[in-house]
Design a protein around this motif. Structure first.
Motif, mmCIF file in Angstrom:
data_model
loop_
_atom_site.group_PDB
_atom_site.id
_atom_site.type_symbol
_atom_site.label_atom_id
_atom_site.label_comp_id
_atom_site.label_asym_id
_atom_site.label_seq_id
_atom_site.Cartn_x
_atom_site.Cartn_y
_atom_site.Cartn_z
ATOM 1 N N MET A 1 0.864 -1.190 0.000
ATOM 2 C CA MET A 1 0.000 0.000 0.000
ATOM 3 C C MET A 1 0.900 1.240 0.000
ATOM 4 S SD MET A 1 -3.090 -1.310 0.291
ATOM 5 C CE MET A 1 -4.121 0.022 0.832
ATOM 6 N N LEU A 2 0.417 2.298 -0.617
ATOM 7 C CA LEU A 2 1.131 3.574 -0.571
ATOM 8 C C LEU A 2 0.652 4.347 0.648
ATOM 9 C CD1 LEU A 2 0.997 4.730 -4.318
ATOM 10 C CD2 LEU A 2 2.836 3.511 -3.144
ATOM 11 N N SER A 3 1.572 5.065 1.245
ATOM 12 C CA SER A 3 1.203 5.906 2.389
ATOM 13 C C SER A 3 0.385 7.091 1.883
ATOM 14 C CB SER A 3 2.462 6.405 3.099
ATOM 15 O OG SER A 3 3.111 7.369 2.285
ATOM 16 N N PRO A 4 -0.354 7.756 2.751
ATOM 17 C CA PRO A 4 -1.124 8.938 2.309
ATOM 18 C C PRO A 4 -0.240 10.006 1.651
ATOM 19 C CG PRO A 4 -1.860 8.249 4.487
ATOM 20 C CD PRO A 4 -0.663 7.413 4.143
ATOM 21 N N ASP A 5 0.979 10.174 2.140
ATOM 22 C CA ASP A 5 1.892 11.142 1.525
ATOM 23 C C ASP A 5 2.286 10.682 0.112
ATOM 24 O OD1 ASP A 5 1.887 12.850 3.693
ATOM 25 O OD2 ASP A 5 3.719 11.999 4.579
ATOM 26 N N ASP B 1 -7.000 0.850 -6.196
ATOM 27 C CA ASP B 1 -7.211 2.048 -5.376
ATOM 28 C C ASP B 1 -7.607 3.211 -6.279
ATOM 29 O OD1 ASP B 1 -7.103 4.260 -3.701
ATOM 30 O OD2 ASP B 1 -5.297 3.581 -2.653
ATOM 31 N N PRO B 2 -8.902 3.513 -6.336
ATOM 32 C CA PRO B 2 -9.363 4.571 -7.237
ATOM 33 C C PRO B 2 -8.721 5.934 -6.964
ATOM 34 C CG PRO B 2 -11.226 3.507 -6.135
ATOM 35 C CD PRO B 2 -9.974 2.902 -5.588
ATOM 36 N N GLU B 3 -8.350 6.209 -5.714
ATOM 37 C CA GLU B 3 -7.744 7.501 -5.401
ATOM 38 C C GLU B 3 -6.370 7.633 -6.069
ATOM 39 O OE1 GLU B 3 -6.411 10.460 -1.749
ATOM 40 O OE2 GLU B 3 -7.061 8.415 -1.268
ATOM 41 N N VAL B 4 -5.562 6.572 -6.034
ATOM 42 C CA VAL B 4 -4.236 6.606 -6.662
ATOM 43 C C VAL B 4 -4.399 6.775 -8.177
ATOM 44 C CG1 VAL B 4 -2.113 5.315 -7.109
ATOM 45 C CG2 VAL B 4 -3.166 5.238 -4.843
ATOM 46 N N ASP B 5 -5.321 5.992 -8.754
ATOM 47 C CA ASP B 5 -5.556 6.082 -10.197
ATOM 48 C C ASP B 5 -6.035 7.484 -10.582
ATOM 49 O OD1 ASP B 5 -5.615 4.782 -12.784
ATOM 50 O OD2 ASP B 5 -7.804 4.850 -12.643
ATOM 51 N N PHE C 1 9.269 4.915 -6.278
ATOM 52 C CA PHE C 1 8.834 4.402 -4.972
ATOM 53 C C PHE C 1 9.570 3.114 -4.585
ATOM 54 C CE2 PHE C 1 4.607 6.680 -5.721
ATOM 55 C CZ PHE C 1 4.909 7.699 -4.833
ATOM 56 N N GLY C 2 10.352 2.571 -5.517
ATOM 57 C CA GLY C 2 11.098 1.356 -5.218
ATOM 58 C C GLY C 2 10.233 0.108 -5.192
ATOM 59 N N ILE C 3 9.195 0.100 -6.002
ATOM 60 C CA ILE C 3 8.329 -1.075 -6.073
ATOM 61 C C ILE C 3 8.298 -1.585 -7.519
ATOM 62 C CG2 ILE C 3 6.865 -0.389 -4.120
ATOM 63 C CD1 ILE C 3 4.804 0.678 -6.096
ATOM 64 N N ASN D 1 4.604 -3.747 -12.046
ATOM 65 C CA ASN D 1 3.291 -4.408 -12.006
ATOM 66 C C ASN D 1 2.560 -4.098 -10.701
ATOM 67 O OD1 ASN D 1 3.738 -5.542 -14.506
ATOM 68 N ND2 ASN D 1 4.435 -7.503 -13.689
ATOM 69 N N THR D 2 3.321 -3.960 -9.635
ATOM 70 C CA THR D 2 2.721 -3.643 -8.338
ATOM 71 C C THR D 2 2.072 -2.262 -8.372
ATOM 72 O OG1 THR D 2 4.328 -5.026 -7.199
ATOM 73 C CG2 THR D 2 3.179 -3.369 -5.861
ATOM 74 N N PHE D 3 2.769 -1.284 -8.963
ATOM 75 C CA PHE D 3 2.170 0.056 -9.040
ATOM 76 C C PHE D 3 0.915 0.037 -9.898
ATOM 77 C CE2 PHE D 3 1.632 4.362 -10.736
ATOM 78 C CZ PHE D 3 1.469 5.050 -9.541
ATOM 79 N N GLN D 4 0.951 -0.707 -10.995
ATOM 80 C CA GLN D 4 -0.245 -0.807 -11.842
ATOM 81 C C GLN D 4 -1.385 -1.484 -11.086
ATOM 82 O OE1 GLN D 4 1.273 -2.706 -15.379
ATOM 83 N NE2 GLN D 4 2.299 -0.837 -16.063
#
Length: 141
Positions: free
Chosen positions: A7-11, A46-50, A32-34, A37-40
């Motif tokens: 999961m990504l932090s709120p920041d 997570d609709p907010e990230v998208d 982010f060092g991930i 495929n994980t970021f995708q």
């Protein structure tokens, strides 16, 4: 045992919008060092990230497009042409139309391919014909 969900932090979620103006999804994953495929996958679940990614891209595009339009309005011919091609559907097209005789359709020309031996034989036959035609003249006086 399943891997833990990353999961990504709120920041980081807020930072995605800023990064999207400059980086692709693959590059943001690297930042982010991930895994890419994980970021995708994060964007998919997570609709907010998208939404933040899309908003960041849209803002950057709008900013650049605004600068382009201002340059076009100020008389920069290259900017005006680029803008009209991308936004107004202008195209450069070189059309060459071919027509046959009297503006009719083009017809195919069929050429015979003759071997060198056939050419020589034809030349010799023509020469022989000319000689045969000249023979009656040789004996006359």
């Amino acid at each position: 045992m399943a891997r833990p969900t990353i999961m990504l932090s709120p920041d980081q979620v807020r930072e995605v919008e800023t990064l999207a103006a400059l980086l692709s999804q693959d590059q943001i994953a690297d930042y982010f060092g991930i895994c890419r495929n994980t970021f995708q996958a994060i964007c998919a679940r997570d609709p907010e990230v998208d939404e933040r990614y899309k908003r960041g891209k849209a803002k950057a595009i709008a900013h650049v497009a605004n600068g382009l339009l201002q340059k076009a309005r100020s008389g920069c011919t290259t900017s005006a042409i680029f803008y009209l091609k991308t936004q107004a559907g202008w195209r450069e097209a070189n059309r060459i139309e071919h027509t046959g005789p009297d503006g009719g359709p083009v017809t195919s020309v069929v050429r015979e391919i003759i071997s060198p031996a056939e050419k020589l034989r034809a030349m010799l036959d023509k020469t022989a014909e000319r000689l045969d035609a000249a023979k009656p003249l040789v004996g006359r006086q």
